[in-house]
Design an enzyme around this catalytic site. Structure first.
Site: not given
Ligand code: IPE
Ligand code: IPE
Ligand code: MG
Length: 252
Positions: A29, A76-77, A205
């Site tokens: 990240d 989710e990206n 996440s």
């Protein structure tokens, strides 16, 4: 789908120095923030991030990590702007093209985990080609989590088991933890011993929720593009100093 583990699990010793982690998982990240700090486009951060991937894959292979799982793109990206997704897919294709030869030479097997069919056709074709080309690699398995979400993975496993029960191929009483593990995308692999997240966020996440039940967790503030082999090795060293108890007491 159930198969014998290809890799030994790490032991739960309470010795001063634990063995190397067998399986390392990384939430890579901070690419966007790295670019923003320089007033650059986010894609520049992803480009630099791809170079860090190369460094960490090489370092892992060198020190004898058996399984490396990298979170490259989450389910989710997909909600990010189309332009950023296009850039990420382009970088992924480029990475697969440039790294194939080195992976084959270094005995690294590539395995994609996630809802791969959601990826663009050309990316899927390249992924399949590299997976085929590296299938014999026994030095290290590199899992790339792409279009990956752990809840989706668990839902997929549940459908799979339910279907087997419905069709009379599985009895309810036979569903245990091992069977669940063997129906996830990481079937046959030991759970991660070590989970690293860069760029300081204290969250998971939607990554490997089942598999990290007893992983040792390290979060560093370093942004992924700035993450170095040196810091990686120091985290591995810190892991080796930790005491993993797995719920047990320590012998006095
Ligand atoms: C990680 O970096 C790469 C992906 C999630 C694809 P980010 O793009 O999330 O970077 P930040 O978190 O915005 O800094
Ligand atoms: C997690 O990073 C996903 C990947 C590293 C691929 P995100 O940047 O998407 O996670 P959140 O949004 O901060 O939770
Ligand atoms: Mg992020």
């Amino acid at each position: 789908m159930s198969s014998k583990p290809a890799f030994p699990s790490s032991s739960s010793t309470t010795d001063d120095r634990l063995p190397l982690p067998v399986h390392v998982a990384i939430i890579m990240d901070g690419n966007g923030r790295w670019a923003k700090k320089r007033s650059w486009m986010r894609v520049k951060g992803h480009e630099q991030g791809a170079s860090t991937v190369r460094t960490i894959v090489r370092a892992s292979r060198k020190i004898g990590i058996k399984v490396l799982t990298l979170y490259a793109f989450s389910s989710e990206n997909w909600q990010r702007p189309a332009k950023e997704i296009r850039a990420l897919m382009h970088l992924l294709k480029k990475f697969l093209k440039t790294e194939e030869k080195e992976m084959v030479e270094n005995n690294i097997r590539l395995h994609a985990i996630g809802d791969i069919d959601r990826l663009p056709g050309d990316v899927v074709r390249r992924l399949n080609a590299v997976q085929r080309a590296t299938a014999a690699g026994r030095g290290m398995q590199l899992n790339l989590a792409l279009s990956y979400g752990s809840r989706g993975e668990i839902a997929h496993m549940t459908r799979c088991l339910a279907e087997k029960v419905r069709d009379g191929n599985l009895e309810l009483k036979d569903i245990d933890e091992e069977m669940i593990s063997n129906h996830l995308f990481t079937a046959g692999l030991p759970d991660p011993d070590l989970l690293i997240r860069t760029s300081g966020e204290m969250r998971i996440s939607n990554f490997l929720l089942w598999q990290i039940a007893y992983s040792e967790i390290f979060v560093t503030d370093t942004l992924w593009p700035d993450f170095t082999e040196e810091e990686y090795l120091s985290i591995i060293d810190a892991y080796r100093q930790r005491e993993r108890r797995f719920g047990k007491t320590v012998p006095s």
